[in-house]
Design an enzyme around this catalytic site. Structure first.
Site, short mmCIF file in Angstrom:
data_model
loop_
_atom_site.label_atom_id
_atom_site.label_comp_id
_atom_site.label_asym_id
_atom_site.label_seq_id
_atom_site.Cartn_x
_atom_site.Cartn_y
_atom_site.Cartn_z
CB ILE A 43 -0.95 -0.01 1.21
CG1 ILE A 43 -2.02 -1.10 1.02
CG2 ILE A 43 -1.60 1.36 1.41
CD1 ILE A 43 -2.89 -1.33 2.25
CE1 TYR A 70 -2.28 -4.29 11.61
CE2 TYR A 70 -4.60 -4.80 11.32
CZ TYR A 70 -3.43 -4.25 10.84
OH TYR A 70 -3.42 -3.64 9.62
#
Length: 267
Positions: free
Chosen positions: A19, A159
């Site tokens: 990304i 996370y």
């Protein structure tokens, strides 16, 4: 792509692959000068060299996202070289699925590492760049969150907690600095077929995600980069404090849809 970001300077973390690299390409193609920040010097140098074949003003910076001091130093070095940062893309992050498990099995010693990597890094980078943005009364900050910060899962607990923090950090930055001309938004990807995902998700797992998506495709890094480019530009001048979900419709629907669709088709 037009040159809507011409004259702008972008600082992108985790920008040598996936990304982050796609964001670097999209912003550079839109005319921005781009600083590629990551922890591996050889990867940074290779990425700068490759992007410089097509775009001008590409620089590298060494940044350890797990170390707040390293994040601050990288931003200050970029400011010294470029004299300004107009766009921040806080993309660096990650976890270890072997340690980031369900709560009952969680390695609590791993907590600090994940929070530093995914959340403190964004805070440190943004804090270091804010004085320059405030002085010019202009800036666009884009934080890469995750649908894991919005929904629950059977693992990736740390996370998900850290990405939920990213989403709320985004709101706080937008609230505190909007009057100084600074916008802050987050992008929450679903499954994106980066090299890491391709290597770690087998075909059966990919089919599960595809079945649950509203769209009949899985995401690519360029899908996130296109959203980031929009949020960085003047077309998004009235958007701040928002989290844009880019997940192919994975989280937009009743979770029973895929099963019900199969049941109906079997009748």
């Amino acid at each position: 792509m037009n040159n809507e970001l011409s004259g702008k300077v972008a600082f992108i973390t985790g920008a040598t692959a996936g990304i982050g690299l796609a964001c670097a390409r999209f912003l550079a193609a839109a005319g921005a000068r781009v600083t590629i920040a990551s922890h591996n010097r050889s990867h940074v140098d290779e990425t700068v060299e490759k992007l410089s074949e097509s775009y001008t003003g590409v620089r590298g910076a060494i940044l350890d996202a797990g170390d707040a001091n390293s994040c601050t130093a990288a931003v200050l070095a970029a400011l010294e070289a470029e004299e300004r940062i107009d766009i921040i893309v806080n993309n660096a992050g990650g976890t270890d699925l072997h340690r980031d498990t369900a709560v009952a099995d969680l390695d609590l010693a791993f907590f600090d590492r994940v929070m530093h990597l995914n959340l403190l890094s964004m805070l440190a980078v943004t804090k270091a760049a804010l004085p320059s943005m405030i002085a010019r009364k202009s800036g666009a900050i884009i934080n890469i969150a995750s649908i894991g910060g919005i929904t629950g899962d059977f693992r990736d607990t740390l996370y998900g907690i850290s990405k939920a923090g990213v989403i709320n950090l985004t709101r706080y930055i937008a609230t505190q600095y909007g009057k100084q001309g600074i916008r802050c938004n987050a992008v929450a990807p679903g499954i994106i077929m980066t090299g890491a995902v391709t290597e770690n998700l087998d075909e059966a797992t990919r089919r599960v995600f595809l079945e649950q998506n509203a769209l009949d495709t899985l995401g690519q890094p360029e899908d996130i980069a296109a959203t980031v480019r929009f949020l960085a530009g003047d077309g998004a001048r009235y958007i701040t404090g928002q989290t844009i979900i880019v997940d192919g419709g994975l989280t937009c629907h009743n979770p029973t849809i895929a099963q019900l669709r199969r049941l109906i088709s079997e009748k």
